[in-house]
Design a protein around this motif. Structure first.
Motif, short mmCIF file in Angstrom:
data_model
loop_
_atom_site.label_atom_id
_atom_site.label_comp_id
_atom_site.label_asym_id
_atom_site.label_seq_id
_atom_site.Cartn_x
_atom_site.Cartn_y
_atom_site.Cartn_z
N LYS A 139 0.86 -1.19 0.00
CA LYS A 139 0.00 0.00 0.00
C LYS A 139 0.90 1.24 0.00
N THR A 140 1.16 1.74 -1.23
CA THR A 140 2.13 2.84 -1.36
C THR A 140 1.45 4.21 -1.36
N ARG A 141 0.15 4.25 -1.13
CA ARG A 141 -0.61 5.51 -1.09
C ARG A 141 -0.27 6.41 -2.29
N TYR A 142 0.22 7.62 -2.05
CA TYR A 142 0.41 8.56 -3.17
C TYR A 142 1.84 8.54 -3.71
N ALA A 143 2.64 7.49 -3.37
CA ALA A 143 4.05 7.47 -3.78
C ALA A 143 4.23 7.52 -5.29
N PHE A 144 3.40 6.76 -6.03
CA PHE A 144 3.54 6.76 -7.49
C PHE A 144 3.12 8.11 -8.07
N MET B 1 -1.79 -0.21 -4.63
CA MET B 1 -1.28 0.43 -5.84
C MET B 1 -0.39 -0.53 -6.64
N LYS B 126 2.21 -2.16 6.97
CA LYS B 126 1.75 -2.56 5.64
C LYS B 126 1.59 -1.35 4.72
N VAL B 127 1.62 -0.16 5.30
CA VAL B 127 1.30 1.04 4.53
C VAL B 127 2.51 1.98 4.53
N ALA B 128 2.79 2.58 3.37
CA ALA B 128 3.91 3.51 3.25
C ALA B 128 3.70 4.73 4.15
N ILE B 133 7.50 8.17 1.56
CA ILE B 133 7.07 8.71 0.27
C ILE B 133 7.91 9.94 -0.09
N LEU B 187 0.01 16.49 -1.09
CA LEU B 187 -0.71 15.21 -0.96
C LEU B 187 -0.63 14.66 0.46
N TYR B 191 -3.83 13.56 2.56
CA TYR B 191 -4.03 12.20 3.04
C TYR B 191 -4.22 12.12 4.55
#
Lengths: 168, 194
Positions: A139-144, B1, B126-128, B133, B187, B191
């Motif tokens: 779950k990379t959220r908004y990384a991409f 993603m 489990k989550v970035a 980021i 972002l 978030y």
């Protein structure tokens, strides 16, 4: 110059460790041992990523998109291919860059533009798959989103700056 | 993603090649991919092993702590979630320095160490996290002063001025890194509000 950096860096690290009287040799061995754990998590991610990227590239889908976009946007098709491939595959872009150098000559405007694009961004999908994969995060959220946005800005800036510096 | 992208790449690729009659190529590609992954692995494994060894000396001797102390003022602003003097700051700084000098091979092990030490701070494993980021955004924007691969390639092709694109690349990469940091800020805020 970059020939000096790595040896000097290692010399510095080793001498500093010796000066601090730590067990340099064991530290080195322990560090190397850690790489096995790292590889254990990296390799599955590499297989997964290379498989999907290769299927996408070899299917000709991207070339089809590039051909389609080439009709709308008035930039050389070679540069357009490079810009679209850049975040997806490092090997594919290096091959494209080689072709551009061969076709136009290394000091041609298009080659300079391509070099600038190549040098200004990184293989985003590879880095993200590797880095997040190595710690088991899916779950990379908004990384991409942020990374691809930055790539787009880098590529657009390359066009502008090359027009200013090299176009005559 | 990652699930979505992976499915998208594979599904689009296979369906497109079915429609364009290109399926025999894909058949080869699938088997070749596993092989080329192993080859890539063989290329990066020794480099990672070597650098993790060197890095571990720098960690144990306290050299990386000194580095992080110096850089924590700058990096602290970029990574507000990371405590001051946390080891991840040193790894991130080392990764960025290696990237800036075009030492891609040295950058990757530092980057991986940075990710695993940021994971220690991460509440949901489990989550970035936000810091991760920000870090990967700066990393993928390719902040480089000396693009070594390009210079080497331009030399190989007999360029009269192999370093002529260093300045243009630097300006472009600066723009992309700044844009990345700005969009990351925007972002991140959005978030946390959700």
């Amino acid at each position: 110059m970059s020939n000096y950096i790595i040896p000097l860096m290692i010399l510095g690290v080793v001498l500093y460790g010796f000066h601090k009287k730590i067990d340099i040799y064991d530290s080195f061995i322990d560090g190397v041992c850690e790489s096995f754990k790292m590889i254990y998590t990296i390799f599955p991610n590499l297989i997964a990523m290379i498989l999907s990227v290769n299927i996408l590239i070899e299917s000709g889908f991207l070339n089809w998109i590039i051909g389609f976009l080439g009709n709308i946007i008035q930039i050389p098709i070679e540069v357009l291919s490079l810009a679209i491939m850049r975040p997806i595959s490092g090997n594919a872009t290096l091959a494209l860059l080689n072709n551009i150098y061969q076709k136009f000559g290394v000091d041609h405007y298009i080659s300079l533009l391509a070099s600038t694009i190549q040098g200004s961004t990184d293989t985003t999908f590879y880095v993200l798959a590797l880095y997040y994969g190595s710690i088991g995060i899916k779950k990379t959220r908004y990384a991409f989103a942020t990374s691809l946005f930055a790539d787009a800005v880098g590529i657009i800036t390359s066009f502008i700056i090359c027009k200013i510096l090299f176009f005559n | 993603m990652v699930n979505k992208i992976w499915t998208f790449f594979i599904a689009i690729g296979i369906i497109f090649s079915l429609l364009s009659g290109n399926i025999s190529t894909i058949n080869n590609v699938i088997l070749e991919s596993a092989k080329s992954s192993l080859e890539l692995m063989m290329q990066i494994f020794p480099v990672i092993a070597l650098w993790l060894g060197i890095t571990n000396i720098a960690t144990n001797s306290g050299l990386l702590d000194i580095l992080s102390l110096k850089l924590s003022i700058i990096l602290g602003k970029l990574f507000p979630e990371v405590p001051k003097n946390h080891i991840s700051l040193s790894y991130m700084a080392s990764n960025m320095i290696a990237n800036i000098f075009g030492l891609g091979s040295a950058a990757t092990p530092f980057g991986l160490k940075a990710m695993s030490s940021l994971q220690e701070l991460n509440e949901n494993k489990k989550v970035a996290s936000r810091s991760m980021i920000t870090f990967t955004t700066i990393n993928t924007s390719g902040l480089t002063v000396i693009p070594t691969t390009i210079i080497a390639l331009r030399l190989l092709y007999g360029s009269t001025s192999p370093t002529i694109t260093v300045l243009s690349s630097f300006i472009a990469t600066l723009a992309s890194t700044l844009a990345g940091i700005i969009i990351d800020r925007i972002l991140a805020r959005r978030y946390t509000n959700v």
